[in-house]
Enzyme design. Structure first.
Site, PDB file in Angstrom:
ATOM      1  N   CYS A   1      24.360  65.776  -5.725  1.00 26.12           N
ATOM      2  CA  CYS A   1      25.086  67.042  -5.770  1.00 26.12           C
ATOM      3  C   CYS A   1      25.594  67.368  -4.374  1.00 26.12           C
ATOM      4  O   CYS A   1      24.818  67.385  -3.424  1.00 26.12           O
ATOM      5  CB  CYS A   1      24.175  68.150  -6.279  1.00 26.12           C
ATOM      6  SG  CYS A   1      24.973  69.759  -6.260  1.00 26.12           S
TER       7      CYS A   1
ATOM      8  N   HIS B   1      16.597  66.122 -16.508  1.00 26.73           N
ATOM      9  CA  HIS B   1      17.667  65.575 -15.666  1.00 26.73           C
ATOM     10  C   HIS B   1      17.051  65.250 -14.303  1.00 26.73           C
ATOM     11  O   HIS B   1      16.929  66.114 -13.433  1.00 26.73           O
ATOM     12  CB  HIS B   1      18.758  66.651 -15.561  1.00 26.73           C
ATOM     13  CG  HIS B   1      19.933  66.308 -14.714  1.00 26.73           C
ATOM     14  ND1 HIS B   1      21.178  66.013 -15.229  1.00 26.73           N
ATOM     15  CD2 HIS B   1      20.096  66.258 -13.361  1.00 26.73           C
ATOM     16  CE1 HIS B   1      22.041  65.800 -14.248  1.00 26.73           C
ATOM     17  NE2 HIS B   1      21.408  65.938 -13.104  1.00 26.73           N
TER      18      HIS B   1
ATOM     19  N   HIS C   1      16.866  63.326 -10.769  1.00 30.05           N
ATOM     20  CA  HIS C   1      17.446  62.499  -9.701  1.00 30.05           C
ATOM     21  C   HIS C   1      16.313  61.628  -9.163  1.00 30.05           C
ATOM     22  O   HIS C   1      15.133  61.920  -9.365  1.00 30.05           O
ATOM     23  CB  HIS C   1      18.091  63.388  -8.631  1.00 30.05           C
ATOM     24  CG  HIS C   1      19.420  63.934  -9.081  1.00 30.05           C
ATOM     25  ND1 HIS C   1      20.621  63.459  -8.638  1.00 30.05           N
ATOM     26  CD2 HIS C   1      19.721  64.901  -9.987  1.00 30.05           C
ATOM     27  CE1 HIS C   1      21.606  64.109  -9.232  1.00 30.05           C
ATOM     28  NE2 HIS C   1      21.095  64.991 -10.054  1.00 30.05           N
TER      29      HIS C   1
ATOM     30  N   ASN D   1      21.189  59.781  -9.458  1.00 33.35           N
ATOM     31  CA  ASN D   1      20.486  60.124 -10.698  1.00 33.35           C
ATOM     32  C   ASN D   1      19.585  58.969 -11.116  1.00 33.35           C
ATOM     33  O   ASN D   1      19.769  57.824 -10.681  1.00 33.35           O
ATOM     34  CB  ASN D   1      21.497  60.348 -11.827  1.00 33.35           C
ATOM     35  CG  ASN D   1      22.260  61.634 -11.686  1.00 33.35           C
ATOM     36  OD1 ASN D   1      23.147  61.756 -10.853  1.00 33.35           O
ATOM     37  ND2 ASN D   1      21.912  62.619 -12.492  1.00 33.35           N
TER      38      ASN D   1
ATOM     39  N   ARG E   1      30.467  62.322 -14.416  1.00 33.31           N
ATOM     40  CA  ARG E   1      30.466  63.640 -13.772  1.00 33.31           C
ATOM     41  C   ARG E   1      29.511  63.661 -12.566  1.00 33.31           C
ATOM     42  O   ARG E   1      29.946  63.647 -11.411  1.00 33.31           O
ATOM     43  CB  ARG E   1      30.095  64.723 -14.809  1.00 33.31           C
ATOM     44  CG  ARG E   1      30.352  66.147 -14.355  1.00 33.31           C
ATOM     45  CD  ARG E   1      29.276  66.736 -13.463  1.00 33.31           C
ATOM     46  NE  ARG E   1      27.951  66.740 -14.073  1.00 33.31           N
ATOM     47  CZ  ARG E   1      26.852  67.075 -13.424  1.00 33.31           C
ATOM     48  NH1 ARG E   1      26.896  67.419 -12.143  1.00 33.31           N
ATOM     49  NH2 ARG E   1      25.663  67.028 -14.017  1.00 33.31           N
ATOM     50  N   ASP E   2      28.222  63.638 -12.817  1.00 34.36           N
ATOM     51  CA  ASP E   2      27.249  63.740 -11.720  1.00 34.36           C
ATOM     52  C   ASP E   2      27.326  62.504 -10.823  1.00 34.36           C
ATOM     53  O   ASP E   2      27.161  62.584  -9.594  1.00 34.36           O
ATOM     54  CB  ASP E   2      25.827  63.874 -12.301  1.00 34.36           C
ATOM     55  CG  ASP E   2      24.869  64.587 -11.367  1.00 34.36           C
ATOM     56  OD1 ASP E   2      25.204  64.762 -10.181  1.00 34.36           O
ATOM     57  OD2 ASP E   2      23.780  64.978 -11.827  1.00 34.36           O
TER      58      ASP E   2
HETATM   59  P1  HMG Z   1      34.582  80.708  -5.370  1.00 40.22           P
HETATM   60  O1  HMG Z   1      35.233  80.212  -4.139  1.00 40.22           O
HETATM   61  O2  HMG Z   1      33.561  81.799  -5.257  1.00 40.22           O
HETATM   62  O3  HMG Z   1      35.659  81.089  -6.497  1.00 40.22           O
HETATM   63  O4  HMG Z   1      33.921  79.456  -6.087  1.00 40.22           O
HETATM   64  P2  HMG Z   1      36.641  82.283  -6.632  1.00 40.22           P
HETATM   65  O5  HMG Z   1      36.467  82.796  -8.028  1.00 40.22           O
HETATM   66  O6  HMG Z   1      36.525  83.231  -5.479  1.00 40.22           O
HETATM   67  O7  HMG Z   1      38.047  81.517  -6.536  1.00 40.22           O
HETATM   68  C1  HMG Z   1      38.445  80.878  -5.331  1.00 40.22           C
HETATM   69  C2  HMG Z   1      39.556  79.885  -5.647  1.00 40.22           C
HETATM   70  O8  HMG Z   1      39.074  78.857  -6.522  1.00 40.22           O
HETATM   71  C3  HMG Z   1      40.749  80.512  -6.355  1.00 40.22           C
HETATM   72  O9  HMG Z   1      41.877  79.761  -5.996  1.00 40.22           O
HETATM   73  C4  HMG Z   1      40.451  80.231  -7.803  1.00 40.22           C
HETATM   74  O10 HMG Z   1      41.608  80.219  -8.601  1.00 40.22           O
HETATM   75  C5  HMG Z   1      39.838  78.841  -7.732  1.00 40.22           C
HETATM   76  P3  HMG Z   1      42.876  80.270  -4.831  1.00 40.22           P
HETATM   77  O11 HMG Z   1      43.323  81.631  -5.288  1.00 40.22           O
HETATM   78  O12 HMG Z   1      42.036  80.325  -3.579  1.00 40.22           O
HETATM   79  O13 HMG Z   1      43.917  79.207  -4.808  1.00 40.22           O
HETATM   80  N1  HMG Z   1      38.943  78.566  -8.845  1.00 40.22           N
HETATM   81  C6  HMG Z   1      39.051  77.514  -9.678  1.00 40.22           C
HETATM   82  N2  HMG Z   1      39.916  76.478  -9.729  1.00 40.22           N
HETATM   83  C7  HMG Z   1      39.763  75.577 -10.714  1.00 40.22           C
HETATM   84  N3  HMG Z   1      38.761  75.655 -11.628  1.00 40.22           N
HETATM   85  C8  HMG Z   1      37.859  76.647 -11.597  1.00 40.22           C
HETATM   86  C9  HMG Z   1      37.991  77.630 -10.594  1.00 40.22           C
HETATM   87  N4  HMG Z   1      37.295  78.737 -10.296  1.00 40.22           N
HETATM   88  C10 HMG Z   1      37.877  79.297  -9.225  1.00 40.22           C
HETATM   89  N5  HMG Z   1      36.879  76.685 -12.511  1.00 40.22           N
HETATM   90  C11 HMG Z   1      33.218  78.295  -8.072  1.00 40.22           C
HETATM   91  C12 HMG Z   1      33.198  79.589  -7.290  1.00 40.22           C
HETATM   92  C13 HMG Z   1      32.181  78.413  -9.162  1.00 40.22           C
HETATM   93  C14 HMG Z   1      34.599  78.072  -8.656  1.00 40.22           C
HETATM   94  C15 HMG Z   1      32.889  77.132  -7.094  1.00 40.22           C
HETATM   95  O14 HMG Z   1      31.728  77.453  -6.400  1.00 40.22           O
HETATM   96  C16 HMG Z   1      32.689  75.818  -7.785  1.00 40.22           C
HETATM   97  O15 HMG Z   1      33.612  75.251  -8.375  1.00 40.22           O
HETATM   98  N6  HMG Z   1      31.452  75.263  -7.730  1.00 40.22           N
HETATM   99  C17 HMG Z   1      31.136  74.026  -8.414  1.00 40.22           C
HETATM  100  C18 HMG Z   1      30.174  73.226  -7.591  1.00 40.22           C
HETATM  101  C19 HMG Z   1      29.769  71.996  -8.356  1.00 40.22           C
HETATM  102  O16 HMG Z   1      30.514  71.478  -9.191  1.00 40.22           O
HETATM  103  N7  HMG Z   1      28.557  71.488  -8.080  1.00 40.22           N
HETATM  104  C20 HMG Z   1      28.060  70.325  -8.708  1.00 40.22           C
HETATM  105  C21 HMG Z   1      27.732  70.522 -10.154  1.00 40.22           C
HETATM  106  S1  HMG Z   1      26.110  71.205 -10.418  1.00 40.22           S
HETATM  107  C22 HMG Z   1      25.051  69.847 -10.248  1.00 40.22           C
HETATM  108  O17 HMG Z   1      25.449  68.806  -9.808  1.00 40.22           O
HETATM  109  C23 HMG Z   1      23.635  69.973 -10.714  1.00 40.22           C
HETATM  110  C24 HMG Z   1      23.398  69.270 -12.062  1.00 40.22           C
HETATM  111  O18 HMG Z   1      23.729  67.891 -11.981  1.00 40.22           O
HETATM  112  C25 HMG Z   1      21.921  69.402 -12.471  1.00 40.22           C
HETATM  113  C26 HMG Z   1      20.950  69.027 -11.352  1.00 40.22           C
HETATM  114  O19 HMG Z   1      21.028  67.908 -10.826  1.00 40.22           O
HETATM  115  O20 HMG Z   1      20.115  69.875 -11.053  1.00 40.22           O
HETATM  116  C27 HMG Z   1      24.252  69.890 -13.176  1.00 40.22           C
HETATM  117 MG    MG Z   2      22.444  66.362 -11.211  1.00 39.56          MG
END
Ligand code: HMG
Ligand code: MG
Length: 300
Positions: free
Chosen positions: A240, A207, A209, A249, A12-13
Site C-alpha cells: 500500500c 487479507h 500481506h 501480499n 489492484r493491490d
Molecule cells: P482528497 O485529496 O481528500 O480528495 O483525497 P478531495 O475530495 O479533496 O478531492 C481532491 C481531488 O481529487 C479533486 O480533483 C477531486 O475531483 C479528485 P481536483 O479538483 O483537485 O482536480 N478526486 C477523485 N478523482 C478520481 N476519483 C476519485 C476522486 N476523489 C477525489 N474517486 C481520496 C481523498 C479518497 C480521493 C484519496 O485519498 C484517494 O484516492 N485515496 C486512495 C488511496 C488508495 O487507493 N490506497 C490504497 C488502497 S487501500 C489498501 O491498499 C489497503 C487494502 O489492500 C487492505 C489492506 O491491505 O489492509 C484494501
Molecule cells: Mg492490501
C-alpha cells in the site's frame, strides 16, 4: 473440507504501489492469464484519485475491456469513485477504511468516522443503481498500524460492526503491514465470535500481506478456526503506497498450494497461475520470488 474462496487482488493491490507505469494492455493480459488459471474472483482496479494512485488512473478504460468469466470488483473510496464505477457498470465494489485513525487519514484523508459516514451514502446509492450488487468493506490495519502501532481487536470489531450494520456483504480484514502472527489471528477471531457469533465466519475474508513471511501461517490459523475466504495476489505482488514498510501480499500460488496440499480443491491450475504474473514481473524488472511460484516454475 468445505470450499474455500480465493479473491485475487493482484491487478489492484499488486500493482497500485508500483512506480513503473504499466500499460493498460499489459494489465489486461495479466488479468486474462489470471482468469485462464481458473481464478473465479478478481479485484481488477480502483476508482481512486489518480493523484493518490497514478498506477490505477486507467480504471475507467480498463473496466470495459475485462475478459468475461470471473466476478470482478473494484475499490471505491468516495462518491466520485462510485460515480466512475457506476458509469462503467461495476457490479461489485469494495469500500475501504481502517481500524487505525492515523492510517485512515494517511490513506484517504478522512477520519474513520467520516469514511463510515461516506459509506452510509454510497451503499444505498449503489444498491439503488445495481440489482444484485455486491459490496465488500475493507478494514485495514486490523492488527498493527505503521503509525499507531498495535491495534486492539475491539477497535477492529467496532468498525466491522458499523460495516455490517450498513449492510455490506463481506468484510475483509487487512494485515496491511504484514506483521501479524497466528496468535493475533486467533485473538481477533475470538473478538469477532464474541461480538457476532459463528455466522461471522461466512462473512469475513482475511487479507494478509507477507512482509515477515507469516501470511501463510495466518491463513492456516484462520482455516483451522473455520474461515473460508482469503485474498491473495499472484506472484506475491503488492503493498500500500500509504503504509510505509508494507510488503507484498500473500502470494496466490502459496495459498493454492497450501489448500490443495490438505485436500481443499481450488479449481486453479497452479502452473498457469505461476506463469500469470511473469510478464508484469519482467516489465518491472523483477524475478519471481513467491515460493510456490518458483517451485512450480522450476518444473518447466
Ligand atoms: P482528497 O485529496 O481528500 O480528495 O483525497 P478531495 O475530495 O479533496 O478531492 C481532491 C481531488 O481529487 C479533486 O480533483 C477531486 O475531483 C479528485 P481536483 O479538483 O483537485 O482536480 N478526486 C477523485 N478523482 C478520481 N476519483 C476519485 C476522486 N476523489 C477525489 N474517486 C481520496 C481523498 C479518497 C480521493 C484519496 O485519498 C484517494 O484516492 N485515496 C486512495 C488511496 C488508495 O487507493 N490506497 C490504497 C488502497 S487501500 C489498501 O491498499 C489497503 C487494502 O489492500 C487492505 C489492506 O491491505 O489492509 C484494501
Ligand atoms: Mg492490501
Amino acid at each position: 473440507m468445505s470450499q474455500v474462496r480465493i479473491i485475487e487482488v493482484g491487478p489492484r493491490d499488486g500493482l497500485q504501489n508500483e512506480a513503473t507505469p504499466i500499460p493498460t494492455e499489459l494489465k489486461l493480459r495479466f488479468i486474462d492469464a489470471l482468469r485462464q488459471s481458473g481464478l473465479p474472483e478478481i479485484e481488477a482496479t480502483s476508482f481512486v484519485s489518480p493523484k493518490w494512485v497514478p498506477q490505477l488512473a486507467d480504471a475507467a478504460e480498463l473496466w470495459p475491456q475485462l475478459p468475461p468469466g470471473p466476478l470482478y470488483s473494484a475499490l471505491v473510496p468516495n462518491q466520485k469513485g462510485l460515480e466512475s464505477a457506476l458509469k462503467v457498470g461495476t457490479p461489485r465494489i469494495a469500500l475501504f477504511t481502517a481500524a487505525s485513525q492515523a492510517f485512515t487519514t494517511a490513506n484517504i484523508n478522512r477520519t474513520i468516522g467520516d469514511s463510515l459516514a461516506d459509506f452510509r451514502e454510497i451503499i444505498p446509492a449503489f444498491r439503488q443503481s445495481v440489482t444484485n450488487g455486491w459490496i465488500r468493506g475493507y478494514v485495514s490495519t486490523a492488527f498493527e498500524c505503521p503509525f499507531q502501532g498495535l491495534i486492539h481487536p475491539d477497535q477492529v470489531v467496532s468498525v466491522v460492526r458499523a460495516l455490517f450494520e450498513m449492510g455490506v456483504d463481506e468484510v475483509s480484514l487487512g494485515d496491511t503491514v504484514g506483521r501479524a502472527g497466528p496468535l493475533e489471528v486467533c485473538a481477533l477471531s475470538a473478538g469477532l465470535l464474541d461480538a457476532f457469533g459463528t455466522e461471522v465466519q461466512g462473512e469475513i475474508a482475511w487479507h494478509f500481506h507477507d512482509t515477515y513471511g507469516t501470511a501463510i501461517a495466518n491463513v492456516q490459523a484462520a482455516l483451522n478456526l473455520g474461515y473460508r475466504a482469503f485474498d491473495a495476489s499472484a506472484g506475491g505482488l503488492g503493498g500500500c503506497p500509504y503504509a510505509p514498510g508494507a510488503g507484498g501480499n500473500l502470494a496466490t500460488e502459496d495459498l493454492v498450494y497450501l489448500l490443495e496440499r490438505q485436500g481443499i480443491r481450488t479449481g486453479i491450475d497452479l502452473m498457469a497461475l505461476s506463469q500469470a504474473s511473469l510478464e508484469i514481473l519482467a516489465h518491472l524488472g523483477r524475478e519471481p520470488s513467491a515460493k510456490a511460484q518458483r517451485a512450480t516454475l522450476a518444473k518447466l
